[in-house]
Enzyme design. Structure first.
Site, PDB file in Angstrom:
ATOM      1  N   SER A 178       0.816  -1.206   0.000  1.00 30.15           N
ATOM      2  CA  SER A 178       0.000   0.000   0.000  1.00 30.15           C
ATOM      3  C   SER A 178       0.856   1.266   0.000  1.00 30.15           C
ATOM      4  O   SER A 178       1.678   1.449  -0.899  1.00 30.15           O
ATOM      5  CB  SER A 178      -0.955  -0.029   1.200  1.00 30.15           C
ATOM      6  OG  SER A 178      -1.946   0.951   1.073  1.00 30.15           O
ATOM      7  N   ASP A 330      -8.477  -4.394  -7.004  1.00 30.14           N
ATOM      8  CA  ASP A 330      -8.231  -3.246  -6.136  1.00 30.14           C
ATOM      9  C   ASP A 330      -8.574  -1.963  -6.881  1.00 30.14           C
ATOM     10  O   ASP A 330      -8.043  -1.710  -7.956  1.00 30.14           O
ATOM     11  CB  ASP A 330      -6.758  -3.254  -5.712  1.00 30.14           C
ATOM     12  CG  ASP A 330      -6.356  -2.018  -4.923  1.00 30.14           C
ATOM     13  OD1 ASP A 330      -7.244  -1.359  -4.354  1.00 30.14           O
ATOM     14  OD2 ASP A 330      -5.146  -1.732  -4.872  1.00 30.14           O
ATOM     15  N   HIS A 383      -6.467  -5.171  -2.444  1.00 24.80           N
ATOM     16  CA  HIS A 383      -5.421  -4.166  -2.238  1.00 24.80           C
ATOM     17  C   HIS A 383      -4.175  -4.770  -1.594  1.00 24.80           C
ATOM     18  O   HIS A 383      -3.058  -4.490  -1.994  1.00 24.80           O
ATOM     19  CB  HIS A 383      -5.985  -3.045  -1.358  1.00 24.80           C
ATOM     20  CG  HIS A 383      -5.073  -1.891  -1.144  1.00 24.80           C
ATOM     21  ND1 HIS A 383      -4.592  -1.109  -2.162  1.00 24.80           N
ATOM     22  CD2 HIS A 383      -4.543  -1.367   0.000  1.00 24.80           C
ATOM     23  CE1 HIS A 383      -3.823  -0.157  -1.674  1.00 24.80           C
ATOM     24  NE2 HIS A 383      -3.764  -0.299  -0.367  1.00 24.80           N
TER      25      HIS A 383
END
Length: 406
Positions: A178, A330, A383
């Site tokens: 991330s 994502d 994600h």
């Protein structure tokens, strides 16, 4: 610009180090896990900055295969402000919670058959300061920026290696997910240059052998929309929950699709790490942290870097090895955006777009470039792809780290 995962491999280099102040303890058993741990776990603190007034907490798991030769990975979690314990327990670490309806008692821990520690030693670090069990001893030390956080990660690694000299010769990787797509390449460049961004360095040790949308869950568009991944403590175990579009809190009445979602699993880490027995087992300093939160909101942290593209350009010219992957479901960091900035690097393609397979099924698509960069999508991945595609992601990691094609 951010992307989901970056791991880099650099050549051998000499770097500097100043004073060494740290503490660590071996953890042989944990509340909620039956019997002694079948792997080596260490927890501890490393003091960084001039007065050691930033105390960074870490979980270290030694490789279950061949720790004398297997890679060592420094792993950071995104946010910024999410604890490395999230990666330890929900993604690539050796344990995970047995997810079931919980009455508030201590959660049960079980072994993760897809742990990346099967083939690598991993340092999970709570960074930036204020994340997880990391803390500052002064109000000024509790504040940080992107660049300060990167400096602190670099200093942490140096000091940890001095105290663990048996890993000097191991190949060392830096990785994260991330938001750390911004900071990881900066940390690697610091190591590559052998100095902090402040430029203050002394000595020549140790040797670091770095190698070779409304109504939708934007993190995984096929999953139910169940709110934020780190809910407020008072709402963790309430019988009824409400939707607040402005604060994006937890959702709806029981039973609901959210009862089996990752949000439910995240509750267990809050229960477990706020238990006195667990903190004692992990050797957490009493009084250093109040309530543990998986992701700390409102940190005095300044995001000062919005584009890490130039760091990739600089590192690529040195021949370092990259793996970048994206879950293809994502919406927060869509894989098409990651493809776009990789394409902007303008490197020639060595192995063009093709599928990669696990257990007889297409696990995603991949392409490799002349600058030793590998990009891969994880089919159906979110994600943080190892959370919902652990088998595929472990296979991808093992193949890449052993220099095999995906």
């Amino acid at each position: 610009m951010a992307h989901l995962l970056l791991i880099l491999l650099l050549s051998t280099l000499i770097i500097a180090c100043s004073s060494l102040v740290l503490s660590h303890s071996v953890v042989e058993s944990l509340p909620g896990f039956e019997g002694p741990l079948p792997f080596e776990l260490e927890t501890g603190y490393v003091g960084v900055d001039e007065s050691e007034d930033v105390q960074l907490f870490y979980y270290f798991v030694k490789s279950e295969s061949n720790p004398k030769e297997d890679p060592l990975i420094l792993w950071l979690t995104g946010g910024p402000g999410c604890s490395a314990f999230s990666a330890f327990i929900y993604e690539i670490g050796p344990l995970y919670f047995e997810v079931k309806q919980n009455d508030g008692s201590l959660p049960t821990l079980v072994l993760n058959p897809n742990s990346w520690t099967k083939v690598a030693s991993i340092l999970f670090v709570d960074l930036p300061v204020g994340t997880g069990f990391s803390y500052g001893t002064t109000s000024l030390a509790s504040k940080s920026t992107d660049l300060q956080s990167c400096d602190q990660a670099y200093e942490f690694l140096k000091k940890w290696l001095i105290d663990h000299s048996e890993f000097f010769s191991n190949p060392i990787y830096v990785g994260g997910d991330s938001y750390t797509g911004i900071t990881v390449p900066i940390i690697v460049q610091l190591i590559s240059n052998g100095k902090k961004l402040s430029g203050n360095e002394v000595g020549i040790e140790p040797l670091i052998n770095l190698k070779c949308i409304d109504g939708l869950n934007t993190y995984q568009i096929l999953d139910p929309s169940c709110g934020v991944a780190s809910p407020k403590p008072q709402e963790l175990f309430s019988e009824r929950r409400s939707v607040d579009e402005k604060s994006i809190e937890l959702v709806v009445d029981r039973p609901s699709p959210c009862d089996s979602s990752l949000i439910h699993a995240y509750k267990l880490s809050h229960l477990w790490l706020n238990d006195d027995r667990v903190r004692e087992a992990l050797h957490i300093r009493k009084g250093s942290i109040g309530e543990w939160k998986r992701c700390a909101s409102g940190l005095p942290y300044t995001q000062s870097i919005w584009d890490s593209f130039q760091y990739h350009v600089n590192l690529s010219t040195k021949g370092y090895k990259f793996l970048i992957y994206s879950g293809d479901h994502d919406m927060v960091v869509p894989f098409l955006g990651t493809q776009a900035w990789i394409r902007a690097l303008n490197y020639s393609i060595v192995d063009d777009w093709r599928s990669w397979w696990v257990q007889g099924q297409v696990a995603g698509y991949t392409r490799t470039y002349s600058n030793r960069m590998t990009f891969a999508t994880v089919k159906g991945g979110e994600h943080i792809a190892p959370q919902d595609k652990p088998v595929e992601c472990r296979a991808m990691f093992e193949r890449w780290i052993s220099n095999q094609p995906l």
